[in-house]
Every structure is written in C-alpha cells, then in structure tokens.
Design a protein around this motif. Structure first.
Motif, mmCIF file in Angstrom:
data_model
loop_
_atom_site.group_PDB
_atom_site.id
_atom_site.type_symbol
_atom_site.label_atom_id
_atom_site.label_comp_id
_atom_site.label_asym_id
_atom_site.label_seq_id
_atom_site.Cartn_x
_atom_site.Cartn_y
_atom_site.Cartn_z
ATOM 1 N N GLY A 147 -11.444 3.452 21.314
ATOM 2 C CA GLY A 147 -10.894 3.279 19.161
ATOM 3 C C GLY A 147 -11.723 4.932 18.245
ATOM 4 N N ILE A 148 -11.028 4.601 17.549
ATOM 5 C CA ILE A 148 -11.760 5.670 16.054
ATOM 6 C C ILE A 148 -12.107 5.339 14.836
ATOM 7 C CG2 ILE A 148 -9.788 6.050 15.745
ATOM 8 C CD1 ILE A 148 -10.967 9.310 15.949
ATOM 9 N N ILE A 149 -13.511 5.508 14.059
ATOM 10 C CA ILE A 149 -13.209 4.822 13.064
ATOM 11 C C ILE A 149 -13.365 6.384 11.676
ATOM 12 C CG2 ILE A 149 -15.152 3.842 11.541
ATOM 13 C CD1 ILE A 149 -15.987 1.862 14.265
ATOM 14 N N SER A 150 -12.814 5.928 10.964
ATOM 15 C CA SER A 150 -13.084 7.401 9.758
ATOM 16 C C SER A 150 -13.465 6.921 8.563
ATOM 17 C CB SER A 150 -11.105 7.052 9.183
ATOM 18 O OG SER A 150 -10.513 6.174 8.139
ATOM 19 N N HIS A 151 -13.978 7.387 7.517
ATOM 20 C CA HIS A 151 -14.070 7.455 6.351
ATOM 21 C C HIS A 151 -13.219 6.285 5.777
ATOM 22 C CE1 HIS A 151 -16.104 8.063 2.080
ATOM 23 N NE2 HIS A 151 -17.491 8.175 2.789
ATOM 24 N N ARG A 152 -12.590 6.545 5.302
ATOM 25 C CA ARG A 152 -11.749 5.518 4.674
ATOM 26 C C ARG A 152 -11.789 4.853 5.650
ATOM 27 N NH1 ARG A 152 -6.020 7.948 3.685
ATOM 28 N NH2 ARG A 152 -7.534 9.510 2.867
ATOM 29 N N ALA B 194 -25.143 10.339 6.815
ATOM 30 C CA ALA B 194 -26.196 11.195 6.942
ATOM 31 C C ALA B 194 -26.201 12.392 7.428
ATOM 32 C CB ALA B 194 -27.373 10.015 7.337
ATOM 33 N N ARG B 195 -24.579 12.024 7.966
ATOM 34 C CA ARG B 195 -24.199 12.926 9.361
ATOM 35 C C ARG B 195 -23.469 14.246 8.502
ATOM 36 N NH1 ARG B 195 -25.980 12.625 14.555
ATOM 37 N NH2 ARG B 195 -24.635 14.496 14.828
ATOM 38 N N ARG B 196 -22.720 13.263 7.643
ATOM 39 C CA ARG B 196 -21.675 13.717 6.695
ATOM 40 C C ARG B 196 -20.527 14.326 7.808
ATOM 41 N NH1 ARG B 196 -24.434 18.667 2.584
ATOM 42 N NH2 ARG B 196 -25.945 16.707 1.798
ATOM 43 N N ILE B 197 -19.763 13.185 7.703
ATOM 44 C CA ILE B 197 -19.136 13.134 9.177
ATOM 45 C C ILE B 197 -17.710 12.284 8.391
ATOM 46 C CG2 ILE B 197 -19.853 13.780 10.913
ATOM 47 C CD1 ILE B 197 -20.238 11.067 12.423
ATOM 48 N N ARG B 198 -16.372 12.346 8.501
ATOM 49 C CA ARG B 198 -15.538 11.334 8.481
ATOM 50 C C ARG B 198 -14.894 10.833 9.208
ATOM 51 N NH1 ARG B 198 -14.606 13.146 2.967
ATOM 52 N NH2 ARG B 198 -12.316 11.333 3.361
ATOM 53 N N HIS B 199 -15.314 11.136 10.410
ATOM 54 C CA HIS B 199 -14.584 10.163 11.874
ATOM 55 C C HIS B 199 -14.625 9.891 12.893
ATOM 56 C CE1 HIS B 199 -11.239 12.678 10.563
ATOM 57 N NE2 HIS B 199 -10.445 11.484 9.957
ATOM 58 N N MET B 200 -15.360 8.979 13.624
ATOM 59 C CA MET B 200 -16.834 8.860 14.800
ATOM 60 C C MET B 200 -15.624 7.888 15.514
ATOM 61 S SD MET B 200 -19.770 6.183 13.894
ATOM 62 C CE MET B 200 -20.492 7.397 12.392
ATOM 63 N N PRO B 201 -15.573 8.587 16.978
ATOM 64 C CA PRO B 201 -15.239 7.663 18.038
ATOM 65 C C PRO B 201 -15.852 6.306 18.455
ATOM 66 C CG PRO B 201 -15.480 9.833 18.536
ATOM 67 C CD PRO B 201 -16.315 10.088 17.498
ATOM 68 N N VAL B 202 -15.415 5.559 18.795
ATOM 69 C CA VAL B 202 -15.830 4.409 19.722
ATOM 70 C C VAL B 202 -15.972 4.172 21.054
ATOM 71 C CG1 VAL B 202 -15.901 2.137 19.518
ATOM 72 C CG2 VAL B 202 -15.071 3.004 17.360
ATOM 73 N N VAL B 203 -16.873 3.996 21.605
ATOM 74 C CA VAL B 203 -17.062 4.320 23.390
ATOM 75 C C VAL B 203 -17.929 3.389 23.703
ATOM 76 C CG1 VAL B 203 -16.410 6.891 23.147
ATOM 77 C CG2 VAL B 203 -19.073 5.782 23.252
ATOM 78 N N ASP B 204 -17.014 2.854 25.251
ATOM 79 C CA ASP B 204 -17.793 1.684 25.624
ATOM 80 C C ASP B 204 -19.313 2.336 26.297
ATOM 81 O OD1 ASP B 204 -16.802 3.015 28.079
ATOM 82 O OD2 ASP B 204 -15.699 1.439 28.420
ATOM 83 N N GLY B 205 -19.892 2.097 26.958
ATOM 84 C CA GLY B 205 -20.959 2.191 27.792
ATOM 85 C C GLY B 205 -21.249 3.209 28.879
ATOM 86 N N ASP B 206 -20.293 3.193 29.212
ATOM 87 C CA ASP B 206 -19.646 4.353 30.220
ATOM 88 C C ASP B 206 -18.598 5.602 29.316
ATOM 89 O OD1 ASP B 206 -19.854 2.869 32.241
ATOM 90 O OD2 ASP B 206 -18.150 2.077 32.704
ATOM 91 N N GLY B 207 -18.766 5.659 28.361
ATOM 92 C CA GLY B 207 -18.142 6.793 27.444
ATOM 93 C C GLY B 207 -17.023 6.615 27.362
ATOM 94 N N ALA B 208 -15.826 5.721 27.562
ATOM 95 C CA ALA B 208 -14.399 5.802 27.729
ATOM 96 C C ALA B 208 -14.132 5.205 26.315
ATOM 97 C CB ALA B 208 -13.908 4.677 28.461
ATOM 98 N N LEU B 209 -13.170 5.993 25.760
ATOM 99 C CA LEU B 209 -12.754 5.229 24.478
ATOM 100 C C LEU B 209 -12.653 5.027 24.300
ATOM 101 C CD1 LEU B 209 -12.553 7.359 21.532
ATOM 102 C CD2 LEU B 209 -9.888 8.160 22.256
#
Length: 220
Positions: free
Chosen positions: A46-51, A29-44
C-alpha cells in the motif's frame, strides 16, 4: 527515456505494523509526502500520503487530553490508513507515459515495481527535474532563442544545420506545435545553444530570414 533513469531509488518504506506516531515523525523528519508500505520481502502492500496522516490525526481543537490523543495514535498503524489500491509503473515505463498516468489519476507519485517488489518511486519532483534537464535551462552558459517555423518537413533540420554552420553548439531543442488564428499550424522552436559570440550568431540568423520571437544571452 525510461522511469528507471530518473526515479528515486533510495525509498523510505514502512511495514503495515508501523505505528501512526512513528509515521508522522518519519515524514516530518525526512520531508517526504509519500511513503510506500511493504512486507518483509519488499513487496508493495500500500501507500500512505502526508494527507492520510493529517486526516488520521486529531484536530487541533480536539477536547481530548494529551494522554488520550497519544493513546489513540498509538493504536493506529500503517495498515489502518494506507491505500491498498496503488497505481504503479515498472522501471521500463516511458517517462512521458508515467507523467500522463500521474496527471490522469491526479496522484503525486508512482511506486516503481519489478517482479512484484518495490525498486523505486517516481515523484512530481523527479518529473520536474527531468523537465528542467531536457529544456537545458540549467545550462547558464547557453543562449536561448525562440523562432517561429512553418510546420512542414525539413525546416527544423535546416535551422539546426544553420546553427551548426554559424558556430553554434545545440544544447537542447523543444518544438511545441500550435494553431495560430489566421496562420494555421506552426511551430515555435525553442533552442538553447553555446557559441563564442551569440549576439552575432542571432544577427546572422535574422539575416537568413529567421524570425526570432525572443532571444536571451548567457548570464554574465
């Protein structure tokens, strides 16, 4: 220039428990290829790619029923498919250093972290926009010339001074250094400038001994 000046600050993130089916829908829907994964405090975390999403999705030729596929997807979460070892940078990282890091690591983005929390993301599109800006190629009212100069001190400043003297306003300058067979080190200077009569300015540059390898006038 620093990463914070060109990074994307409105970053779509998910948490580790986000379901796979929701991830795929968000990225499409957002046409993005990367999406960071954070916790409730905004700490990084991990990351997920379209692949990654594609790899985790059942093949088009699967023998599973629709119900079985949906069930399997409902069991997968961001935590199951994300990359935990993430290359990052900080807001005060130089843009060129960030670009080198992305090229060396062969990655498509750099999450930007400050004091342990995600504050933005640098993508290949951000870098491309930066390149287009520094070359001045979006300035449709500017002329573009490419001139061969000797690779020695003072020749570039002399050229720019000459442009100013002839009534030109410099928009951007690029000076790649290269080795030419039989010539040695030289610089091909690419200048974009504005002037009332660029054709006449180019002619006067040639009269002063400058070799114009190419010249393009403004559109229209």
């Amino acid at each position: 220039m620093y990463v914070e000046t060109i990074m994307t600050t409105e970053v779509l993130t998910v948490e580790e428990g986000t379901r796979m089916s929701h991830l795929a829908g968000l990225m499409q829907a957002r046409r993005i290829r990367h999406m960071p994964v954070v916790d409730g405090d905004g700490a990084l975390k991990g990351i997920i790619s379209h692949r990654d999403v594609q790899k985790a999705s059942p093949s088009d030729i699967t023998t599973l029923s629709t119900g079985e596929v949906n069930y399997l997807l409902s069991q997968l979460t961001a935590k199951d498919i994300m990359h935990r070892s993430v290359t990052t940078c900080t807001p005060d990282t130089l843009v060129e250093d960030a670009a080198c890091l992305m090229r060396e690591q062969t990655i498509g983005c750099l999450p930007v972290v400050k004091e342990g929390k995600l504050v933005g993301i640098l993508t290949g599109v951000d870098l491309l926009d930066f390149f287009l800006d520094i070359t001045g190629c979006r300035s449709k009212d500017a002329s573009r010339i490419c001139i061969r100069l000797e690779d020695r001190q003072g020749v570039l400043s002399k050229l720019l001074g000459c442009l100013s003297e002839l009534g030109g306003y410099v928009v951007s300058v690029m000076t790649p250094q290269n080795q030419s067979p039989g010539v040695g080190l030289e610089r091909q200077v690419i200048v974009r400038y504005r002037a009332d009569n660029p054709r006449e300015l180019n002619r006067q540059l040639q009269e002063r001994g400058y070799e114009l390898l190419s010249a393009e006038l403004p559109e229209g």
